[in-house]
Write an enzyme that holds these catalytic residues in place. Sequence first.
Site, PDB file in Angstrom:
ATOM      1  N   HIS A  66       0.850  -1.190   0.000  1.00  0.00           N
ATOM      2  CA  HIS A  66       0.000   0.000   0.000  1.00  0.00           C
ATOM      3  C   HIS A  66       0.882   1.235   0.000  1.00  0.00           C
ATOM      4  O   HIS A  66       2.100   1.136   0.172  1.00  0.00           O
ATOM      5  CB  HIS A  66      -0.974  -0.010   1.178  1.00  0.00           C
ATOM      6  CG  HIS A  66      -0.343   0.018   2.531  1.00  0.00           C
ATOM      7  ND1 HIS A  66       0.467  -0.992   3.019  1.00  0.00           N
ATOM      8  CD2 HIS A  66      -0.404   0.943   3.539  1.00  0.00           C
ATOM      9  CE1 HIS A  66       0.861  -0.696   4.242  1.00  0.00           C
ATOM     10  NE2 HIS A  66       0.353   0.477   4.578  1.00  0.00           N
ATOM     11  N   HIS A  68       1.305   3.935   1.902  1.00  0.00           N
ATOM     12  CA  HIS A  68       1.806   4.672   3.054  1.00  0.00           C
ATOM     13  C   HIS A  68       3.336   4.724   3.012  1.00  0.00           C
ATOM     14  O   HIS A  68       4.002   3.743   2.663  1.00  0.00           O
ATOM     15  CB  HIS A  68       1.331   4.020   4.345  1.00  0.00           C
ATOM     16  CG  HIS A  68      -0.158   4.136   4.545  1.00  0.00           C
ATOM     17  ND1 HIS A  68      -0.844   3.448   5.515  1.00  0.00           N
ATOM     18  CD2 HIS A  68      -1.095   4.882   3.881  1.00  0.00           C
ATOM     19  CE1 HIS A  68      -2.134   3.754   5.442  1.00  0.00           C
ATOM     20  NE2 HIS A  68      -2.309   4.614   4.459  1.00  0.00           N
ATOM     21  N   ASP A  70       5.827   4.591   5.034  1.00  0.00           N
ATOM     22  CA  ASP A  70       6.724   3.662   5.735  1.00  0.00           C
ATOM     23  C   ASP A  70       6.845   2.331   5.006  1.00  0.00           C
ATOM     24  O   ASP A  70       7.703   1.515   5.342  1.00  0.00           O
ATOM     25  CB  ASP A  70       6.275   3.454   7.186  1.00  0.00           C
ATOM     26  CG  ASP A  70       4.874   2.904   7.309  1.00  0.00           C
ATOM     27  OD1 ASP A  70       3.973   3.359   6.580  1.00  0.00           O
ATOM     28  OD2 ASP A  70       4.660   2.003   8.155  1.00  0.00           O
ATOM     29  N   HIS A  71       6.006   2.113   3.985  1.00  0.00           N
ATOM     30  CA  HIS A  71       6.093   0.903   3.172  1.00  0.00           C
ATOM     31  C   HIS A  71       6.562   1.193   1.746  1.00  0.00           C
ATOM     32  O   HIS A  71       7.195   0.337   1.126  1.00  0.00           O
ATOM     33  CB  HIS A  71       4.729   0.212   3.104  1.00  0.00           C
ATOM     34  CG  HIS A  71       4.304  -0.394   4.397  1.00  0.00           C
ATOM     35  ND1 HIS A  71       4.318  -1.751   4.640  1.00  0.00           N
ATOM     36  CD2 HIS A  71       3.879   0.189   5.543  1.00  0.00           C
ATOM     37  CE1 HIS A  71       3.911  -1.976   5.883  1.00  0.00           C
ATOM     38  NE2 HIS A  71       3.641  -0.815   6.445  1.00  0.00           N
TER      39      HIS A  71
END
Length: 246
Positions: A66, A68, A70-71
Amino acid sequence: MNAGGPQVRSLLAPNPGPFTLGGTRSYIVGERQVAIIDPGPRLESHLRRLAGAVASAESVVVLVTHAHGDHAAGAEELGRRTGAEVWGPGEARDLGDGQALATDAGTVVAISTPGHSRRHFCFHIPERGALFTGDMILGEGDTTWVGEYRGGVAEYLDSLDRMEALNAGILYPGHGKPLHAPATAIARFRRHKLTRIDQVRRAVAATGTTDARTLTRHVYGDLPPDTFEMAASGVVAILDYLSGSG
C-alpha cells in the site's frame, strides 16, 4: 535477516515508532528471480542494504502492499538501483487482484485486501503457504489502524475473511515478527475490531452523542495527542460502519 528459510529473508528498516513497532520489515523472496515486498521508507542505509542483498539476482521486482510512506517511499529509488519494475497501488505499474508474479521461491499472487487503506494488497505464495500481510495484520498486538476512508471498517472485516480463507501456514507482517498460527492471529484481530465496534456503539448510547472526539475519550480515556488523533479517526470509521454506509 532470515525470516523463514533461505528463500524468504527480511531486512528491518531503521524507522521504529509507536505506529511502526520496531520498524518496517522489507521481505526478499527468492534467490535468482526475486521479489522485494515493501521496500519501506526512503532511508539510504536501508535501500543500500536491500540493493546489496539482491545484487547477484538475475531479475528483481519490487512489490508494494500500500502507498503509506513507511512501506512505499523507497520503492521508486530501489527500482532505479536494482533495475526492477515497481508494482503496487499508485506505483508505475498498478496491481490488480489475482495478479501473479514469478519468483524462484514460488508464484506471488496479489490479493486485494482493502481496509487499512483504500487500496491494500497482501501477497500470497500458495506453494509455500505464505501470506505477506502488509498492515492488515501486525506481528504484535491485536489491532491495526482502520480509519482512512468511509467504508473501511466493513472492507477490513471482509478482507480478514478473505485472508483466513487462504489457509496460510505463516503470516509475514509489515511490522513485527512472522506469525506461525495465522488463523489464531486473524481471529484475534477480528475479535478486537468487533469489540471496539461494540464499545463505540455502547458509548453512543451512554453519552447521547456521535461526536467522535467525545466518544474517543469515553472509549480510550487519556491518550497522547498523536495517538488520540489516530484513535479518533478510527472512531469516525466505526461510526460510519454503524450508520450502515459500510
